[in-house]
Scaffold this active site. Structure first.
Site, PDB file in Angstrom:
ATOM      1  N   GLY A 297      -3.083  -8.071  -5.697  1.00  0.00           N
ATOM      2  CA  GLY A 297      -1.970  -7.845  -4.785  1.00  0.00           C
ATOM      3  C   GLY A 297      -0.705  -7.433  -5.510  1.00  0.00           C
ATOM      4  CB  SER A 298       2.798  -7.808  -4.457  1.00  0.00           C
ATOM      5  OG  SER A 298       2.588  -7.126  -3.240  1.00  0.00           O
TER       6      SER A 298
END
Length: 587
Positions: A297-298
């Site tokens: 993810g981020s």
């Protein structure tokens, strides 16, 4: 009465040459026997001695102790304790009456039928009745005086830290050979070489004379890990509490020395007790932070921005139009959780905008980003020596489609281990240089590999510091008294060729203090249940607890004393991505 002279055909008469032949053959036979006897008894005595010694001589193995495993401060993590094993010769034990078999079974704490089954096979001269029992119990067995029953000294592994160190240290099998973790990885160093000695035994198996020592046993070498048992206990406590609090399936924490790349702590949930593995499953023994992969993810956004800054494509103040909160690319839609409008590159990290990250990525050639990802160690084993190291999955940059290039910017389409991800963050704590990981304690300063400039590493660090401040996605990662920086990550879990929108992996990776980084802490929580599932709510508080306690434990001076009594506000919403092939990514 006179008898007539016998007929010639009834007379027994041996011709002269025949008698001489018989005599010569008999004499030769006696000479051959005498020569053979002289040869065996005077010249070639080994044969008869071997036959004799086979009846009373024995060569006993002298067990060697396995080397200990210690933490960086010398605290024992795995030690060997002497135990006894009881064995028998089936032929001799077969003649023992039932009363003694029952007494033997009682002393060994086993069923009599179990002993009878073991001695039923007459083609075996050696059978273990029970292995690795205490010396006191063995003494009770031998006190029964049952013929054909013997004891043998062995060593059993004991792990003082139990489940806290289980996934790192691993365990050994019944033969004292490494099966998991460091016990397996360092088998060549830890395993000792047994010795032997020759003895004379009487008919009851008792040693009556020690003849000679044939080979002295050589104990295994000690292995000193980079891990700090205090940090390991701390991380284990916080992770276990977080997994229970959020009803999660599992989780992992990795703590690295931000200056050397040494692995200071590595814990996983669920865990197990290596001293009692009777009901342990493979799910418990898996060293998840090393062997398991997840889409980060981020937490990948800082690398995207670092590559763009280093190439001069953007600056921290460059404006990025994230529009109404969604963007269509090649028929797929990328979403933010809420519209951010036009924001700076720094705010892309602070607010964790997927659209902003994707637009920055698309300004760069795919080769540049693909090369940086590879150099950061993604798609390759981290080379720590841990068994089963996962290399992760990273598609070659030449095969990236525009939508794949865009989603890779925020951690979609790539899978990593938590250990790989934590290591990649060393470029931000070492002036742009990637450090090698070290499982064993080292006193030498490692040689880093320059990947981005020092200025770029500092700029991205400032952006990640904004992410833990009010207005960022992870204010709950703040540590009173210290400046810290980091990035949240939340992703839907891949399932059946798509993504399950009800299962999440929540993560946070950060370091501190910002003025002189000491630790990198990476947290991953697998499938948190309930309404709070994003990295800012799940991973960030664990980071804060672990980092704060670690810095205080190591007496690291505060670099933000004015925040000692500060309370972290609620995090800002994290961005989400909703696209058919990559649906389910949140900041």
């Amino acid at each position: 009465m006179k008898f007539e002279k016998r007929a010639p055909q009834l007379r027994l008469k041996l011709e002269g040459w025949r008698s001489r032949l018989v005599f010569i053959m008999a004499a030769a036979g006696f000479a051959l026997l005498a020569g053979r006897a002289f040869y065996l008894q005077a010249m070639h005595t080994d044969f008869l001695q071997a036959k004799g010694e086979a009846r009373y001589g024995r060569v006993l193995e002298l067990p060697a102790s396995r080397g200990p495993v210690n933490d960086r401060n010398g605290q024992p993590l795995a030690i060997s304790t002497p135990v006894e094993s009881i064995w028998a010769t089936p032929d001799e034990l077969d003649d023992v009456d039932d009363a003694k078999i029952h007494a033997l079974a009682k002393a060994l704490a086993v069923a009599p039928d179990e002993i009878r089954q073991k001695i039923a096979r007459k083609d075996r001269q050696f059978v273990y009745l029970k292995r690795q029992i205490s010396p006191d119990q063995a003494a009770k067995v031998m006190a029964l005086g049952i013929p054909g029953v013997f004891q043998q000294r062995e060593f059993r592994r004991y792990y003082p830290a139990g489940e806290v160190m289980a996934h790192v240290v691993g365990f050994t099998g019944i033969e004292d050979n490494g099966q998991e973790g460091v016990e397996l990885a360092a088998e060549d160093r830890l395993a000792g070489v047994p010795g032997s000695r020759k003895v004379i035994k009487d008919r009851k198996g008792r040693i009556v004379e020690d003849v000679e020592s044939m080979r002295a046993p050589r104990d295994g070498q000690a292995v000193t890990l980079a891990l700090d048992q205090r940090l390991q206990f701390l991380a284990h406590r916080e992770l276990k509490a977080a997994v229970a609090q959020h009803g999660a399936k599992g989780g992992s924490i990795v703590i690295l020395d931000a200056r050397t790349g040494e692995i200071l702590a590595l814990v996983n949930q669920p865990d197990y007790n290596p001293n009692n593995r009777a009901n342990v499953t493979g799910r418990q023994t898996r060293n998840r932070s090393v062997t398991d992969l997840f889409e980060p993810g981020s937490t990948m956004k800082p690398f995207t921005v670092a590559a763009a800054l280093d190439a001069g494509i953007v600056t921290p103040g460059t404006l990025v139009d994230t529009g109404p909160g969604f963007m269509t690319l090649g028929g797929w839609t990328i979403n933010d959780s809420h519209p951010n409008g036009t924001i700076t590159v720094s705010q892309v990290i602070q607010r964790s905008s997927n659209i902003g990250s994707a637009k920055i990525m698309l300004r760069m050639p795919a080769e540049r980003m693909g090369t940086l990802f590879r150099e950061l160690g993604f798609g390759s084993p981290p080379q720590t020596g841990f068994p089963g190291e996962a290399k992760g999955q990273l598609k070659p940059w030449a095969k990236w489609r525009p939508i794949e290039q865009a989603t890779l910017s925020y951690g979609h389409g790539i899978s990593v281990s938590l250990l790989q991800l934590a290591r990649a963050y060393t470029i931000f704590t070492n002036a742009g240089q990637l450090l090698p990981l070290a499982l064993l304690k080292t006193d030498a300063q490692p040689i880093g590999k320059p990947l981005v400039t020092k200025e770029t590493a500092l700029e991205v660090t400032r952006m990640m510091e904004l992410a833990v401040m009010p207005g960022g996605t992870a204010p709950r990662a703040q540590v009173p008294g210290y400046r810290v920086a980091g990035k949240t990550g939340t992703a839907y879990k891949p399932e059946n060729g798509g993504y399950n929108e009800h299962k999440y992996v929540s993560s946070f990776v950060g370091f501190g203090p910002v003025t002189s980084p000491r630790f990198i802490v990476a947290v991953m929580i697998d499938e948190p249940a309930g309404p709070k599932h994003v990295g800012g709510d799940v991973g960030a508080p664990v980071f804060s607890s672990v980092m704060g306690a670690a810095l205080r434990m190591m007496s690291v001076p505060p670099d933000a004393p004015g925040t000692l009594n500060a309370m972290a506000p609620a995090p800002a919403p994290e961005s989400a991505h909703a696209a058919a092939p990559a649906k389910g990514f949140e900041g």
